[in-house]
Design a protein around this motif. Sequence first.
Motif, PDB file in Angstrom:
ATOM      1  N   PHE B  82     -56.802 -20.582  20.667  1.00 34.75           N
ATOM      2  CA  PHE B  82     -57.459 -19.939  19.677  1.00 34.75           C
ATOM      3  C   PHE B  82     -58.907 -20.448  18.894  1.00 34.75           C
ATOM      4  O   PHE B  82     -58.877 -21.448  18.826  1.00 34.75           O
ATOM      5  CB  PHE B  82     -56.581 -19.661  18.450  1.00 34.75           C
ATOM      6  CG  PHE B  82     -55.526 -18.317  19.422  1.00 34.75           C
ATOM      7  CD1 PHE B  82     -55.662 -16.703  19.240  1.00 34.75           C
ATOM      8  CD2 PHE B  82     -54.353 -18.807  19.741  1.00 34.75           C
ATOM      9  CE1 PHE B  82     -54.120 -16.215  19.195  1.00 34.75           C
ATOM     10  CE2 PHE B  82     -53.370 -18.436  20.020  1.00 34.75           C
ATOM     11  CZ  PHE B  82     -53.602 -16.580  19.636  1.00 34.75           C
ATOM     12  N   ASP B  84     -59.596 -20.185  15.892  1.00 38.17           N
ATOM     13  CA  ASP B  84     -59.622 -20.899  14.605  1.00 38.17           C
ATOM     14  C   ASP B  84     -58.187 -21.777  14.460  1.00 38.17           C
ATOM     15  O   ASP B  84     -57.346 -22.747  13.692  1.00 38.17           O
ATOM     16  CB  ASP B  84     -58.979 -19.872  13.303  1.00 38.17           C
ATOM     17  CG  ASP B  84     -57.415 -18.600  13.818  1.00 38.17           C
ATOM     18  OD1 ASP B  84     -56.971 -18.974  14.597  1.00 38.17           O
ATOM     19  OD2 ASP B  84     -57.341 -17.957  13.096  1.00 38.17           O
ATOM     20  N   ALA B  86     -54.988 -21.323  15.267  1.00 41.24           N
ATOM     21  CA  ALA B  86     -53.542 -20.679  14.649  1.00 41.24           C
ATOM     22  C   ALA B  86     -52.129 -21.872  14.157  1.00 41.24           C
ATOM     23  O   ALA B  86     -51.537 -21.363  15.268  1.00 41.24           O
ATOM     24  CB  ALA B  86     -53.409 -19.929  15.689  1.00 41.24           C
ATOM     25  N   LEU B  87     -52.004 -23.369  13.742  1.00 40.09           N
ATOM     26  CA  LEU B  87     -51.418 -24.047  14.462  1.00 40.09           C
ATOM     27  C   LEU B  87     -50.636 -23.536  12.845  1.00 40.09           C
ATOM     28  O   LEU B  87     -51.000 -23.023  12.072  1.00 40.09           O
ATOM     29  CB  LEU B  87     -51.972 -25.507  13.887  1.00 40.09           C
ATOM     30  CG  LEU B  87     -52.752 -26.205  14.472  1.00 40.09           C
ATOM     31  CD1 LEU B  87     -53.197 -27.282  14.837  1.00 40.09           C
ATOM     32  CD2 LEU B  87     -51.863 -25.812  16.106  1.00 40.09           C
ATOM     33  N   PHE B  88     -49.185 -23.512  12.959  1.00 45.12           N
ATOM     34  CA  PHE B  88     -48.858 -23.404  12.140  1.00 45.12           C
ATOM     35  C   PHE B  88     -47.787 -23.940  10.461  1.00 45.12           C
ATOM     36  O   PHE B  88     -47.678 -25.094  11.184  1.00 45.12           O
ATOM     37  CB  PHE B  88     -46.760 -22.412  13.316  1.00 45.12           C
ATOM     38  CG  PHE B  88     -47.213 -21.857  13.444  1.00 45.12           C
ATOM     39  CD1 PHE B  88     -47.728 -20.783  13.984  1.00 45.12           C
ATOM     40  CD2 PHE B  88     -46.658 -22.329  15.254  1.00 45.12           C
ATOM     41  CE1 PHE B  88     -47.544 -20.100  14.941  1.00 45.12           C
ATOM     42  CE2 PHE B  88     -46.233 -21.413  16.237  1.00 45.12           C
ATOM     43  CZ  PHE B  88     -47.074 -20.054  16.209  1.00 45.12           C
ATOM     44  N   PRO B  89     -49.191 -23.378   9.919  1.00 48.16           N
ATOM     45  CA  PRO B  89     -48.655 -24.442   9.185  1.00 48.16           C
ATOM     46  C   PRO B  89     -47.951 -25.141   8.176  1.00 48.16           C
ATOM     47  O   PRO B  89     -47.651 -25.729   7.807  1.00 48.16           O
ATOM     48  CB  PRO B  89     -49.673 -23.987   7.523  1.00 48.16           C
ATOM     49  CG  PRO B  89     -49.642 -21.817   7.844  1.00 48.16           C
ATOM     50  CD  PRO B  89     -49.675 -22.152   9.229  1.00 48.16           C
ATOM     51  N   HIS B  90     -46.789 -24.519   8.045  1.00 45.47           N
ATOM     52  CA  HIS B  90     -45.551 -24.695   7.727  1.00 45.47           C
ATOM     53  C   HIS B  90     -44.579 -25.404   8.526  1.00 45.47           C
ATOM     54  O   HIS B  90     -43.901 -25.959   8.234  1.00 45.47           O
ATOM     55  CB  HIS B  90     -44.594 -24.060   7.902  1.00 45.47           C
ATOM     56  CG  HIS B  90     -44.056 -22.799   9.335  1.00 45.47           C
ATOM     57  ND1 HIS B  90     -45.060 -21.687   9.329  1.00 45.47           N
ATOM     58  CD2 HIS B  90     -43.118 -22.303   9.549  1.00 45.47           C
ATOM     59  CE1 HIS B  90     -44.627 -21.157  10.481  1.00 45.47           C
ATOM     60  NE2 HIS B  90     -43.110 -21.537  10.252  1.00 45.47           N
ATOM     61  N   TYR B  99     -43.342 -25.725  19.992  1.00 51.31           N
ATOM     62  CA  TYR B  99     -43.281 -24.284  19.423  1.00 51.31           C
ATOM     63  C   TYR B  99     -42.843 -23.730  20.664  1.00 51.31           C
ATOM     64  O   TYR B  99     -41.548 -22.907  21.021  1.00 51.31           O
ATOM     65  CB  TYR B  99     -43.958 -23.277  19.232  1.00 51.31           C
ATOM     66  CG  TYR B  99     -43.544 -22.305  18.661  1.00 51.31           C
ATOM     67  CD1 TYR B  99     -42.960 -21.889  17.655  1.00 51.31           C
ATOM     68  CD2 TYR B  99     -43.867 -21.231  18.991  1.00 51.31           C
ATOM     69  CE1 TYR B  99     -42.687 -20.322  16.574  1.00 51.31           C
ATOM     70  CE2 TYR B  99     -43.883 -19.895  18.638  1.00 51.31           C
ATOM     71  CZ  TYR B  99     -42.926 -19.652  17.294  1.00 51.31           C
ATOM     72  OH  TYR B  99     -42.531 -18.505  17.132  1.00 51.31           O
ATOM     73  N   GLY B 100     -43.207 -23.513  21.893  1.00 54.69           N
ATOM     74  CA  GLY B 100     -43.089 -22.769  23.350  1.00 54.69           C
ATOM     75  C   GLY B 100     -42.071 -23.222  23.688  1.00 54.69           C
ATOM     76  O   GLY B 100     -41.096 -22.212  24.578  1.00 54.69           O
ATOM     77  N   MET B 102     -39.148 -24.205  21.958  1.00 55.31           N
ATOM     78  CA  MET B 102     -38.252 -23.838  20.864  1.00 55.31           C
ATOM     79  C   MET B 102     -38.093 -22.371  21.351  1.00 55.31           C
ATOM     80  O   MET B 102     -36.646 -21.883  21.206  1.00 55.31           O
ATOM     81  CB  MET B 102     -38.698 -24.308  19.588  1.00 55.31           C
ATOM     82  CG  MET B 102     -37.767 -23.823  18.439  1.00 55.31           C
ATOM     83  SD  MET B 102     -37.447 -22.526  17.982  1.00 55.31           S
ATOM     84  CE  MET B 102     -39.101 -22.049  16.663  1.00 55.31           C
ATOM     85  N   ILE B 103     -38.658 -21.464  21.318  1.00 53.55           N
ATOM     86  CA  ILE B 103     -38.684 -20.292  21.706  1.00 53.55           C
ATOM     87  C   ILE B 103     -37.627 -20.154  23.101  1.00 53.55           C
ATOM     88  O   ILE B 103     -36.846 -19.377  23.263  1.00 53.55           O
ATOM     89  CB  ILE B 103     -40.005 -19.175  21.830  1.00 53.55           C
ATOM     90  CG1 ILE B 103     -40.931 -19.623  20.647  1.00 53.55           C
ATOM     91  CG2 ILE B 103     -39.857 -18.369  22.475  1.00 53.55           C
ATOM     92  CD1 ILE B 103     -39.878 -19.037  19.284  1.00 53.55           C
ATOM     93  N   LYS B 131     -48.682 -32.880   9.116  1.00 57.94           N
ATOM     94  CA  LYS B 131     -49.142 -31.120   8.821  1.00 57.94           C
ATOM     95  C   LYS B 131     -50.182 -31.450   9.940  1.00 57.94           C
ATOM     96  O   LYS B 131     -51.167 -31.889   9.094  1.00 57.94           O
ATOM     97  CB  LYS B 131     -48.841 -31.044   7.732  1.00 57.94           C
ATOM     98  CG  LYS B 131     -47.201 -31.124   7.003  1.00 57.94           C
ATOM     99  CD  LYS B 131     -46.682 -29.494   7.413  1.00 57.94           C
ATOM    100  CE  LYS B 131     -45.191 -29.475   7.418  1.00 57.94           C
ATOM    101  NZ  LYS B 131     -45.630 -28.896   5.550  1.00 57.94           N
ATOM    102  N   ARG B 147     -50.206 -27.555  22.256  1.00 57.94           N
ATOM    103  CA  ARG B 147     -49.556 -26.756  22.537  1.00 57.94           C
ATOM    104  C   ARG B 147     -49.565 -25.489  23.973  1.00 57.94           C
ATOM    105  O   ARG B 147     -48.554 -25.120  23.718  1.00 57.94           O
ATOM    106  CB  ARG B 147     -49.439 -25.375  20.864  1.00 57.94           C
ATOM    107  CG  ARG B 147     -48.409 -24.971  19.985  1.00 57.94           C
ATOM    108  CD  ARG B 147     -48.908 -23.931  19.417  1.00 57.94           C
ATOM    109  NE  ARG B 147     -49.932 -23.236  19.123  1.00 57.94           N
ATOM    110  CZ  ARG B 147     -50.663 -22.471  18.000  1.00 57.94           C
ATOM    111  NH1 ARG B 147     -49.562 -22.711  16.941  1.00 57.94           N
ATOM    112  NH2 ARG B 147     -51.426 -21.877  17.887  1.00 57.94           N
ATOM    113  N   ALA B 148     -50.989 -24.790  23.629  1.00 53.87           N
ATOM    114  CA  ALA B 148     -50.816 -24.723  24.061  1.00 53.87           C
ATOM    115  C   ALA B 148     -50.749 -24.815  25.888  1.00 53.87           C
ATOM    116  O   ALA B 148     -50.450 -23.540  26.696  1.00 53.87           O
ATOM    117  CB  ALA B 148     -52.822 -23.305  24.584  1.00 53.87           C
TER     118      ALA B 148
END
Lengths: 313, 328
Positions: B82, B84, B86-90, B99-100, B102-103, B131, B147-148
Amino acid sequence: MSDLSLHTGRSGPLTRLSDWLWRNPRMLILLLLTPPALWLGIIYLGSLFALLAQSFFSIDEFSGLIVYEFTLKTYGELFTPANFDIIVRTVVMAAAVTVAAALISFPIAYYAARYAKGKWKAVFYLGVMLPLWSSYLVKVYSWKLILAKEGILNWLFEILHMKWLLEAYLAIPVIGGNSLSVSWTGTFLVFLYVWLPFMVLPIQASLERVPTSMLEASGDLGANPGQSFRYVLLPLALPGVIAGSIFTFSLTLGDYIIPQIVGSSRRFIGQAVYSYQGTAGNIPLAAAFAVVPIVIMGVYLWVAKRKGAFDAL
Amino acid sequence: MTSAVQFTGVSRHFGSVRAVDAVDIDIAEGEFFAMLGPSGSGKTTCLRLIAGFEQPTGGDIAIFGQSAKGVPPYKRHVNTVFQDYALFPHLNVRDNVAYGLMIAGRPKAERHRAAEEALELVALPGYGTRKPSELSGGQRQRVALARALINQPKVLLLDEPLGALDLKLREQMQEELKALQRKLGITFVFVTHDQGEALSMADRVAVFNEGKIVQVGRPEDIYYRPEVPFVADFVGSSNVLPPEVTEKLTGKRCHAALRPEALRISESGHVATVRATSFIGTATRVSLVMDDTPMVALIPKGQEIPAVGAQVNLSWQDEDLHLMEARS
């Protein structure tokens, strides 16, 4: 002309004051903060500590006078079955109201944050805030009428030939009663209605801060909408949910009017504080009761922090 | 060979706004494909159509021969970097990258190993426990890329991924992205408004204007042989000569493109008036007016710079005057 090359030539007492504050920014902060700090420190925190101190005194059972000596006896009284029941009852009610408020608020807040634009955003704010404009007592008494045996809700069940359903519900022990207006379900509904705006607004504010691309990224990486909610949206909105729950939870813990008007005769913490400090004259026990919500909120926030609820802040 | 992505008459209208209008694209497998255009030209909407964030209002999109109609983003073998990031801040970097997986329900050990490998691929080994907020812009960009890539997509979409980086970092990332694409052999679809970026990285470039593709081709073709004035102007910053001027010069009535660096100030040639000059480092940019047509010439270092208001003679090689006969 030459002497005006740097100065614009504006002068006057207010300008001079501005100039001086501009050169001394710390003084500005000091001036701005001192009055509210005094208010908070003396009137608010001061009275709170005075209250805390009272809870460590006790009452002389024989004379009914307060004994100004340090003791934990009053706290011990909290754990007598009658008083402990009041605490458990209040906490369960506050938790139920908070959970229900969060469940109802989230979809509303999500819609408002994500889809409502322009006019619809105004409609949302108006819809959420409008109930706050009328008096709290008026709202509670209106609810008493709505929930009463002769009230509109009963009437509605009757014309829909569903009265048996309401009666079956009211027959359930603990949450039922003679009518909704004298049952804990009634108390719960009124609490839920009155505190709902305090849950919707913080959740909406936190959802506003979640960029759409965050959810798109989650979906892009294979997460279905349910997974995106669980792993991205909820964690990011959690500070808002916690903020809202602080409001609904603590407001319910401390309220003494709603359960007095709508609900059964069994007391909540607020009512206990009210009666002990008033007619009973047992200020220490009232203070000890008042400390319970503070301790519960402290523990709640500590656990929330430990669980990482504020990581997204 | 089936196309990686194929658009057949795809439109995406938002009310009366035609963000994407009857677009045909054919992106080959393993290709580095750039979509270039000014903001609002429809290139990002095309990318979002491939990702599945938008649904076309007309036409059909096929990904590896299968129609993407009604297929939600989470079921597409397509991943996005993306704009911006769009990294997950938490989540920390490792959990972001993984993440992919884990899903997809992969076990933790496998996830961590794959995330570390992906981070090595983008030259960020050992950054897993940080972080996103602790990273620089360039590092976040690499994390978004890792991540992508972790789901091993068949098509990787990149939405102006280098836009937020400073010039030096951008040039470095351009080279790295290109090398990465060669190494992985994945189809890259890259959206940018920076012509230099598109020309230097892509195998083929599609130039967008007002929701339509105005030209598709290899970077050299786009740069040297623009088919329409828009491409000449936007991609090459070329001087676009109107048909009347071209007719006087060549006898043919059509738009023509003339590259600024092909112009020379010489003893004889076409008369022009100097309007302004500006030093741009490697050369000096001279704005002129020739036959009422504004022109720009780049004068290399060391040559004499004419004064503003002076009359000069402009000349160029015949082959540098590119006629846009086909579609003007």
